[in-house]
Design a protein around this motif. Sequence first.
Motif, short mmCIF file in Angstrom:
data_model
loop_
_atom_site.label_atom_id
_atom_site.label_comp_id
_atom_site.label_asym_id
_atom_site.label_seq_id
_atom_site.Cartn_x
_atom_site.Cartn_y
_atom_site.Cartn_z
N GLN A 70 0.92 -1.12 -0.01
CA GLN A 70 -0.01 -0.06 0.08
C GLN A 70 0.88 1.16 -0.01
N SER A 71 1.91 1.27 0.90
CA SER A 71 2.87 2.35 0.96
C SER A 71 3.69 2.66 -0.15
N GLU A 72 4.13 1.41 -0.95
CA GLU A 72 4.91 1.52 -2.01
C GLU A 72 4.20 2.17 -3.23
N LEU A 73 2.95 1.62 -3.36
CA LEU A 73 2.14 2.00 -4.48
C LEU A 73 1.51 3.53 -4.41
N PHE A 74 0.99 3.82 -2.98
CA PHE A 74 0.41 5.10 -2.81
C PHE A 74 1.31 6.08 -1.96
N GLY A 75 2.40 5.90 -1.47
CA GLY A 75 3.06 6.56 -0.77
C GLY A 75 2.48 6.83 0.63
N HIS A 76 3.16 7.34 1.61
CA HIS A 76 2.69 7.74 2.96
C HIS A 76 3.14 9.04 3.42
N GLU A 77 2.45 9.62 4.52
CA GLU A 77 2.71 10.82 4.94
C GLU A 77 3.43 10.75 6.17
N LYS A 78 4.23 11.36 6.69
CA LYS A 78 4.94 11.65 7.98
C LYS A 78 4.25 11.10 9.07
N GLY A 79 4.50 10.19 9.76
CA GLY A 79 3.89 9.63 10.95
C GLY A 79 2.77 8.78 10.76
N ALA A 80 2.55 8.34 9.51
CA ALA A 80 1.36 7.56 9.17
C ALA A 80 1.21 6.36 9.81
N PHE A 81 2.42 5.91 10.11
CA PHE A 81 2.58 4.34 11.00
C PHE A 81 3.87 4.60 11.39
N THR A 82 4.34 3.61 12.35
CA THR A 82 5.40 3.13 12.99
C THR A 82 6.57 3.14 12.18
N GLY A 83 7.54 3.89 12.18
CA GLY A 83 8.72 4.08 11.18
C GLY A 83 8.64 4.82 10.11
N ALA A 84 7.18 5.62 10.03
CA ALA A 84 7.07 6.58 8.93
C ALA A 84 7.64 7.84 9.58
N HIS A 85 9.02 8.07 9.24
CA HIS A 85 9.71 9.22 9.72
C HIS A 85 9.41 10.65 8.91
N GLN A 86 9.29 10.18 7.67
CA GLN A 86 9.35 11.46 6.65
C GLN A 86 8.07 10.90 5.46
N ARG A 87 7.50 11.90 4.99
CA ARG A 87 6.64 11.67 3.67
C ARG A 87 7.38 10.83 2.65
N LYS A 88 6.69 10.10 2.19
CA LYS A 88 7.31 9.23 0.97
C LYS A 88 6.20 9.29 -0.29
N ILE A 89 6.95 9.52 -1.49
CA ILE A 89 6.17 9.46 -2.55
C ILE A 89 6.16 8.06 -3.14
#
Length: 445
Positions: A205-224
């Motif tokens: 899910q994160s690989e395809l759509f990316g994530h915002e900072k703090g979206a889950f444990t370990g998401a230290h920064q936004r990812k496209i």
Amino acid sequence: MHPVEIEPRRLLVIEPCEECRGLFPRLRAAGWLVESRSLVDAGLHPCQVGMLCFHSGLLPRLDEIKAVIASNVAEWVALVSAKDMSKAKLCDFISEWFFDFHTMPVDLERLLVTLGRACGMAHLREQNDKCLADESHELLGESASIRSLRKLMEKLGSTDSPVLIRGESGTGKELVARSLHRTSARVERPSVAINCGAIPENLIQSELFGHEKGAFTGAHQRKIGRIESADGGTLFLDEIGDLPMEMQANLLRFLQEMTIERVGGSKSISVNVRVIAATHINLEEAVAKGTFREDLYYRLNVLQVHVPPLRERIQDVPQLASHFASLFSVEAGRRPRRFSQAALLAMASHHWPGNVRELANRVRRGLVIAEGKQIEAEDIGLERVIKRPPLLGTLEDYKLRAERQAVGDALMQHSQNLSQAARALGISRPTLYRLLHKHQLSGAG
């Protein structure tokens, strides 16, 4: 009758000795444009044929010689003393890296024949390298199925509709996707590939759509995500049949709306991509079993491309094998090798369950293992066969290969002089020009 003009051919002589310099006037009279250089600056001077005069000071510098030879498409001839030919290391080196050798004192007539053959071989190798380097020829082969595939690719490249690429593992589905992107109006924009079966389910899910900072444990920064990264370009979803059901619903929603939301975000982001998917499984059966969404199947299956297995285009194996031999020779630190008749026969009889990927791996192995000038069947892990191979195509395929071989042999024999080559073939010069164009060869006037 006017004499036939001989096109000057470039001969680069490295470290010439006195005897060698004495040959220069006669070589020039025979139509050779002769230059002489030291080993240090030899790489700055391209040539069709190189001639290296070995002396004792060059024996510790074999790596430098190898680098010069590997840096161009020239064929190389060695001049060496009979005494030095008794050294095993030098003999092995000459056998590996040189087209031919002559011991001194030199028999000029014999040398001229060797240089002419080397020039013709260099010319053919250069043309082959250009053809293989041309991106429009990535889908190599002249079988009916691969010709049909290339023709279909020309039609599909200019459209923006989704494409579903089907074929067995190892047939080159990703190569087809890259070709579709390169021939599209999106060629200047990104082409992003993702293997749906190679990413852990909890990360896809994160690989395809990316994530915002703090979206889950370990998401230290936004990812496209991959989809957003492909904005304006092409998104290639390899092994789409391995996509989990939950992600299939998310992907379908994206295809319908062309918007995404990053994990942990609430903002809709518009993304304009062309979607190309590939699979080796039967999606119709997956739909019937309930493991693949029917609505997603119809979204993806707008245009369809079938990549044939290698066993159905066996006549393309020699050309593909030569391509991989050239491609992997640099990696192996060796010159490209040809395949023996036994190896070609073994490849023609093999079923190729791993398709083109298996062929590439076998050729890579053969380049490393081969000890002679040719790659043998044993070098690529195949058994020699006694039986005759299956027909390598239709009668027309055989005629085309024979015609190309004849033209290539004439060019080699007559060192690219088209007037002489045409006479040897018993055809007119305009007819030879037509055949050169037809078979993607070229020659000097």
